[in-house]
Design a protein around this motif. Structure first.
Motif, PDB file in Angstrom:
ATOM      1  N   PRO A 178     -24.125  11.032-106.645  1.00  0.00           N
ATOM      2  CA  PRO A 178     -25.081  11.256-107.745  1.00  0.00           C
ATOM      3  C   PRO A 178     -26.437  11.789-107.288  1.00  0.00           C
ATOM      4  O   PRO A 178     -26.995  12.696-107.920  1.00  0.00           O
ATOM      5  CB  PRO A 178     -25.213   9.871-108.384  1.00  0.00           C
ATOM      6  N   GLU A 179     -26.988  11.232-106.215  1.00  0.00           N
ATOM      7  CA  GLU A 179     -28.300  11.668-105.754  1.00  0.00           C
ATOM      8  C   GLU A 179     -28.274  13.141-105.336  1.00  0.00           C
ATOM      9  O   GLU A 179     -29.234  13.888-105.583  1.00  0.00           O
ATOM     10  CB  GLU A 179     -28.764  10.799-104.575  1.00  0.00           C
ATOM     11  N   GLU A 182     -28.152  15.278-108.506  1.00  0.00           N
ATOM     12  CA  GLU A 182     -29.486  15.371-109.106  1.00  0.00           C
ATOM     13  C   GLU A 182     -30.339  16.386-108.353  1.00  0.00           C
ATOM     14  O   GLU A 182     -31.045  17.199-108.975  1.00  0.00           O
ATOM     15  CB  GLU A 182     -30.152  13.994-109.093  1.00  0.00           C
ATOM     16  N   GLU A 215     -18.652   2.945-112.002  1.00  0.00           N
ATOM     17  CA  GLU A 215     -20.098   3.109-111.819  1.00  0.00           C
ATOM     18  C   GLU A 215     -20.439   4.553-111.481  1.00  0.00           C
ATOM     19  O   GLU A 215     -21.397   5.122-112.025  1.00  0.00           O
ATOM     20  CB  GLU A 215     -20.594   2.184-110.709  1.00  0.00           C
ATOM     21  N   ARG A 216     -19.650   5.173-110.599  1.00  0.00           N
ATOM     22  CA  ARG A 216     -19.906   6.559-110.209  1.00  0.00           C
ATOM     23  C   ARG A 216     -19.723   7.494-111.412  1.00  0.00           C
ATOM     24  O   ARG A 216     -20.512   8.430-111.601  1.00  0.00           O
ATOM     25  CB  ARG A 216     -18.983   6.959-109.066  1.00  0.00           C
ATOM     26  N   LYS A 218     -20.207   6.781-114.534  1.00  0.00           N
ATOM     27  CA  LYS A 218     -21.366   6.598-115.409  1.00  0.00           C
ATOM     28  C   LYS A 218     -22.587   7.330-114.845  1.00  0.00           C
ATOM     29  O   LYS A 218     -23.350   7.972-115.597  1.00  0.00           O
ATOM     30  CB  LYS A 218     -21.672   5.102-115.548  1.00  0.00           C
ATOM     31  N   GLN A 219     -22.787   7.269-113.539  1.00  0.00           N
ATOM     32  CA  GLN A 219     -23.930   7.941-112.926  1.00  0.00           C
ATOM     33  C   GLN A 219     -23.849   9.462-113.095  1.00  0.00           C
ATOM     34  O   GLN A 219     -24.845  10.116-113.431  1.00  0.00           O
ATOM     35  CB  GLN A 219     -24.003   7.580-111.439  1.00  0.00           C
ATOM     36  N   ILE A 220     -22.670  10.014-112.864  1.00  0.00           N
ATOM     37  CA  ILE A 220     -22.483  11.460-113.012  1.00  0.00           C
ATOM     38  C   ILE A 220     -22.653  11.862-114.479  1.00  0.00           C
ATOM     39  O   ILE A 220     -23.268  12.893-114.798  1.00  0.00           O
ATOM     40  CB  ILE A 220     -21.104  11.890-112.491  1.00  0.00           C
ATOM     41  N   ASP A 222     -24.490  10.422-116.770  1.00  0.00           N
ATOM     42  CA  ASP A 222     -25.904  10.376-117.157  1.00  0.00           C
ATOM     43  C   ASP A 222     -26.649  11.626-116.688  1.00  0.00           C
ATOM     44  O   ASP A 222     -27.523  12.145-117.396  1.00  0.00           O
ATOM     45  CB  ASP A 222     -26.560   9.118-116.584  1.00  0.00           C
ATOM     46  N   ILE A 223     -26.306  12.120-115.501  1.00  0.00           N
ATOM     47  CA  ILE A 223     -26.950  13.343-115.003  1.00  0.00           C
ATOM     48  C   ILE A 223     -26.517  14.542-115.844  1.00  0.00           C
ATOM     49  O   ILE A 223     -27.329  15.406-116.193  1.00  0.00           O
ATOM     50  CB  ILE A 223     -26.611  13.561-113.515  1.00  0.00           C
TER      51      ILE A 223
END
Length: 440
Positions: A178-179, A182, A215-216, A218-220, A222-223
């Motif tokens: 994710p980082e 971003e 979790e991963r 969801k993170q992707i 959101d981006i």
């Protein structure tokens, strides 16, 4: 950078409650007309109370086929006959076999549970067909699609084939980081690049074998929402999940999820296929997305492949109906055990032969081991050396998203096809070559 485009800038990062697909399709898709004859005739096919004089449909009496029959393991038979849809299966069929579409809708509702409102399903001629059409529907020349740094080579070819670019993002055993995603999105936005979506394989990624955690995902997601991007999830390997423990004989069975399960905004589309759990020669799959996008996919199909072979689709849905959920679960668990044992053979061979020679991942889904030799050498050169020893691997270069001057050192080993004894022998030969390279 090979990631950056000089196309018109995208909008500023934003979040919407409803994804506007009509604004997101390509210029070509926006001007593509309907197949007017199919649109006129399709609703009336199979209705005996209609006098059909409008379409150029071949007469069923000219068809030489009386039935299609297939024996399945266990001795049962699947038949397509006049009594269960043969005439329609042999005719032009722009929207696919209705009973298969209904089965796919029920399956998605039960197992994936799409969170957005207004989604629908349309059959396809498999994942490759869907990806090729979607690249034409969603991409203009110069657009950028974010992917894992190594991903499915045919997807990359289709992205590039419409004049768009793939932008590879660093990934680990859980997929895109994710980082890093971003960072890429920020850089693309600063360059005013037209970056429009994300392509990924959330389970058993090809070639890396990565499996995304909830979790991963969801993170992707959101981006993607922040930058107003669509998400194309290629779910060919969802059926081939394995136990983390290489000593266990238990298998996960029917487990599904992914982005559509959390997608309340309607920005995610999902590509499914029977290729990995039935057979690739059937050329049958399905596409799930918000109805606005399904309309465009159906229109593209009506002007090209007709959503695939209606005969294949009829055989597939006949088999799935005969099995029911219980039979499907039993079949999927059976093939998972077959592939899991093959995965375990290679995992043990790597442990025995490859320590100190490479880094690798033991996959929990899919068909592939992904490994990187410690010797600094291009993957294509390793492949050429192995060919002299009668061993074939796929070089990471084939899957590399970024078109730059940094060659890939990764290699993909498929454990799905070779004989069990050849898997062990193959790893031993790879070890031999890598030892020689390391000593040099």
């Amino acid at each position: 950078s090979g990631c950056l485009s000089t196309s018109p800038p995208s909008s500023e990062p934003m979040s919407r409650s409803t994804f506007r697909w009509d604004d997101k399709v390509s210029n070509r898709a926006k001007i593509r007309p309907d197949n007017q004859l199919k649109k006129l005739c399709s609703p009336f096919l199979g209705k005996d109370d209609m006098v059909l004089l409008g379409g150029g449909l071949p007469n069923a009496q000219a068809f030489p086929f009386v039935s299609f029959e297939a024996k399945i393991t266990g001795g049962e038979e699947v038949k397509v006959t006049e009594g269960n849809g043969l005439r329609l299966a042999l005719q032009y069929n722009g929207a696919g076999v209705k009973s298969l579409t209904a089965w796919c809708r029920d399956f998605m509702e039960e197992y994936v549970k799409p969170a957005s409102k207004g989604w629908d399903v349309v059959p396809t001629a498999g994942s490759s067909d869907a990806i090729e059409k979607l690249c034409g529907l969603l991409l203009n020349p110069g657009d950028v699609v974010l992917t894992e740094d190594h991903t499915y080579s045919a997807a990359l070819s289709n992205i590039r084939g419409v004049g768009a670019k793939a932008c590879g993002v660093a990934a680990d055993e859980l997929g895109i980081i994710p980082e890093k995603l971003e960072e890429k999105c920020q850089a693309l936005a600063e360059k005013k690049a037209s970056f429009v979506g994300i392509y990924l394989i959330p389970v058993g990624a090809n070639p890396s074998g990565a499996v995304m955690s909830e979790e991963r995902i969801k993170q992707i997601y959101d981006i993607a929402a922040k930058y107003d991007l669509w998400i194309m999830e290629d779910c060919a390997y969802d059926w081939l999940r394995y136990n983390h423990d290489v000593k266990s004989t238990d298998v996960p069975g029917l487990r599904f999820g992914g982005f559509q399960s959390i997608d309340t905004q309607g920005r995610a589309m999902r590509i499914d296929t029977v290729s990995k759990f039935l057979a690739p020669g059937l050329r049958t799959g399905w596409f799930t997305a918000p109805k606005d996008l399904v309309v465009h996919m159906t229109k593209a199909s009506a002007l090209s492949t007709q959503t695939g072979s209606a005969v294949s689709q009829s055989l597939v849905v006949g088999l799935l109906d005969k099995w029911g959920r219980k039979g499907l679960k039993a079949h999927v668990e059976k093939i998972q055990k077959v592939y899991q044992e093959r995965r375990n053979i290679v995992a043990r061979a790597f442990e025995r032969e490859m320590k100190g020679l490479c880094e690798w991942r033991v996959p929990t889904a899919g068909m592939f081991f992904w490994f990187k030799p410690v010797a600094s050498i291009k993957s294509v050169e390793v492949v050429q050396l192995l060919l002299k020893n009668k061993v074939l691997l796929a070089p990471g270069e084939f899957f590399k998203a970024n078109e730059d001057n940094h060659p890939s050192q990764w290699l993909r080993l498929s454990f799905s096809f070779a004989k069990n004894e050849d898997l062990e022998a193959g790893v031993a030969l790879i070890s031999k070559v890598l030892r020689k390279l390391k000593s040099n």
